[in-house]
Design an enzyme around this catalytic site. Structure first.
Site, mmCIF file in Angstrom:
data_model
loop_
_atom_site.group_PDB
_atom_site.id
_atom_site.type_symbol
_atom_site.label_atom_id
_atom_site.label_comp_id
_atom_site.label_asym_id
_atom_site.label_seq_id
_atom_site.Cartn_x
_atom_site.Cartn_y
_atom_site.Cartn_z
ATOM 1 N N SER A 55 19.422 42.401 16.218
ATOM 2 C CA SER A 55 19.083 41.992 17.580
ATOM 3 C C SER A 55 19.138 40.472 17.727
ATOM 4 O O SER A 55 18.788 39.731 16.816
ATOM 5 C CB SER A 55 17.684 42.483 17.939
ATOM 6 N N ARG A 75 34.398 42.906 33.374
ATOM 7 C CA ARG A 75 35.308 41.937 33.967
ATOM 8 C C ARG A 75 36.719 42.149 33.439
ATOM 9 O O ARG A 75 36.935 42.879 32.468
ATOM 10 C CB ARG A 75 34.792 40.524 33.670
ATOM 11 N N ALA A 80 18.336 39.951 12.363
ATOM 12 C CA ALA A 80 17.834 39.669 13.701
ATOM 13 C C ALA A 80 17.729 38.170 13.919
ATOM 14 O O ALA A 80 17.251 37.430 13.052
ATOM 15 C CB ALA A 80 16.482 40.335 13.910
ATOM 16 N N ASN A 110 31.307 31.782 23.736
ATOM 17 C CA ASN A 110 32.744 31.535 23.686
ATOM 18 C C ASN A 110 33.186 30.248 24.355
ATOM 19 O O ASN A 110 34.342 29.856 24.248
ATOM 20 C CB ASN A 110 33.489 32.707 24.334
ATOM 21 N N ARG A 134 41.296 39.934 69.580
ATOM 22 C CA ARG A 134 39.996 40.609 69.592
ATOM 23 C C ARG A 134 39.412 40.829 68.200
ATOM 24 O O ARG A 134 38.227 41.123 68.058
ATOM 25 C CB ARG A 134 40.117 41.950 70.328
ATOM 26 N N LEU A 173 56.795 47.183 65.402
ATOM 27 C CA LEU A 173 56.349 46.042 66.187
ATOM 28 C C LEU A 173 55.074 45.457 65.579
ATOM 29 O O LEU A 173 54.056 46.139 65.491
ATOM 30 C CB LEU A 173 56.107 46.462 67.632
ATOM 31 N N ASN A 212 42.198 47.320 67.376
ATOM 32 C CA ASN A 212 42.292 46.043 68.067
ATOM 33 C C ASN A 212 41.111 45.123 67.803
ATOM 34 O O ASN A 212 41.170 43.931 68.105
ATOM 35 C CB ASN A 212 42.420 46.264 69.573
#
Length: 482
Positions: free
Chosen positions: A420, A348, A438, A401, A24, A17, A243
């Site tokens: 770096s 990601r 660098a 990108n 609520r 059911l 509920n």
């Protein structure tokens, strides 16, 4: 009863059911679609029902019908979707489902009725209910529980002499004395199909709510000479419904407690169960260690001897053997065996880190494949890129990108060493064994073994501090050193 005793008692049909509005919850999302442990409440209900191996399964819907039906179809494509009409009540819902099932061939045997908002109910308890029902040749068997506070639940009315079930009184219709009864109706039943079918024809809406109560079937079955019995559970959580948001959170916490405990008993070390959350769909191997504040969601898998945490949230992430993931937020990523990720790392979707590789502190990656033994140690971004094996990406490197319209790919070979603050302006390819100095801005392809530098003459404006910042701490320090 043991599982061996109950396996042969699969029912003719299960009716779930799922038509209630769930007002609520105060949500645009239908109540039964709210998730617990990464699965909707109705998803848990369907899994428990399917575990019984019923001949047929029907789900009754009404509120937000199309949304609910689409979700059910995704979960169980063979379930029969039944629409409840304007007549309210659980009795009417079951009557509609039974009629729809009968239209495909009359149901004979046991019909189990359960609900879409009882997420902790297990197949095991349903098997016990079904087995008892069939073994004892009952007309109706109701699943009950004893609660300290039974407010809102229908009360079980028993015969004083032999304890047999006389009927169920809904809370709103119960007398003061009946409301003192602690044994409650879970709303979950096993019926003889013929008894159910005939009794529902006699159920009316003559009550304070104007509804067709399914509970009325018990009294009607008993009146007609059928045996009405109960299976009581001491595990009240299995019959608890949600509920509102408070009950949802409470059930979610209990579900997680059980999930975490189950994994610990199967060989997973969880340092702080209270702060560790594991979805139902997660898979862990033996000797995995989860540190405090870890959340594992979706289809995350963690292989043997891997360590995750503290303070990591991972969704649909695959983690290889002996990998370590620390203070990381990730989704849709693959972390190879022996690899290290974190702290403070953002993975990601599309990130693939090879075995023994590293993505270090304050790094973000997206749609990038990183070869075995390669290291992106700190302070950078790698997106839409391919990096070979045994390459070391220096501090502060980024792949540029996106040109404002399109995204482009960067390819960096194996054995590369980058200085770096190197910027790779995609699309660009860096050959195997190449170096960058660098601060290099790589706009053109770099041949294998080459060194790329971006050099601008250095100009020193002597006396600038004294001229432009007179009276400052810097000016005084400069004067002192001259």
């Amino acid at each position: 009863m043991s599982p061996q005793d109950t396996n042969s008692f699969n029912p003719a049909a299960v009716i779930v059911l799922a038509a209630g509005a769930g007002t609520r919850m105060k949500s645009r999302l239908p109540k039964i679609l709210h998730p617990i442990g990464g699965i909707s409440m109705v998803g848990h209900a369907l899994a428990a029902a399917r575990g019984l191996n019923p001949e047929r399964l029907a789900v009754v819907v009404r509120f937000e019908r199309d949304q609910v039906a689409a979700h059910i179809a995704e979960l169980d494509g063979t379930a029969l979707i039944v629409d409840q009409d304007e007549i309210p009540g659980t009795g009417r819902a079951v009557q509609a489902a039974l009629a729809a099932l009968d239209a495909e061939g009359e149901v004979e045997g046991t019909v189990v009725v359960t609900y879409g908002d009882v997420p902790l109910l297990t197949t095991g308890l349903l098997e016990e209910l079904t087995a008892t029902h069939q073994t004892d040749n009952n007309a109706v068997t109701v699943l009950t529980a004893v609660l300290d506070d039974a407010t809102g639940y229908g009360r079980i009315l028993r015969h004083d002499a032999d304890g047999t079930v006389l009927g169920i009184r809904e809370h709103k219709d119960a007398s003061d004395d009946e409301r003192e009864i602690g044994e409650i109706n879970s709303g979950i039943y096993a019926f003889d199909a013929k008894v159910l079918r005939e009794a529902l024809k006699k159920v009316t809406t003559d009550n304070t709510q104007g509804e067709m109560y399914l509970t009325d079937v018990l009294g009607l079955a008993r009146h007609d000479g059928g045996r009405v019995a109960a299976v009581a559970t001491t595990d009240r959580w299995q019959v608890e419904g949600a509920n509102d948001r408070v009950q949802l959170a409470t059930l979610g916490a209990e579900h997680n407690r059980r999930t975490v405990e189950s994994w610990m008993r199967r060989g997973v070390t969880v340092i702080d169960p209270a702060t560790t959350w594991i979805d139902s769909t997660v898979v862990l191997d033996e000797d995995v260690t989860l540190l405090p504040g870890t959340q594992l969601h979706g289809k995350t898998t963690v292989a043997r001897d891997a360590v995750v945490g503290p303070d990591s949230t991972l969704t649909d992430v695959q983690i290889g053997e002996k990998a370590e993931v620390t203070r990381t937020h990730g989704s849709g990523a693959v972390i190879g065996a022996g690899a290290h990720v974190g702290p403070f790392t953002y993975l990601r979707p599309g990130t693939v880190l090879g075995a023994d590789g590293k993505i270090g502190a304050f790094y973000e990656t997206k749609n990038v494949t990183i070869g075995r033994g390669s290291k992106l140690s700190h302070l950078g971004y790698a997106g839409d890129a391919e990096i070979g094996e045994d390459t070391n990406i220096g501090c502060g490197n980024i792949t540029a990108n996106y040109d404002g319209v399109n995204k482009h790919r960067t390819v960096i070979g194996s054995g590369v060493r980058t200085g770096s603050h190197t910027v790779f302006v995609a699309p660009v390819t860096v050959g195997d064994g190449a170096f960058t100095g660098a601060g290099a801005i790589v706009r053109k392809d770099v041949p294998a073994g080459a060194l790329t530098l971006t050099v601008a003459p250095q100009r020193n404006a002597e006396g600038w501090t004294a001229a432009h910042r007179p009276g400052s701490i810097s000016a005084a320090a400069a004067a002192k050193s001259n």
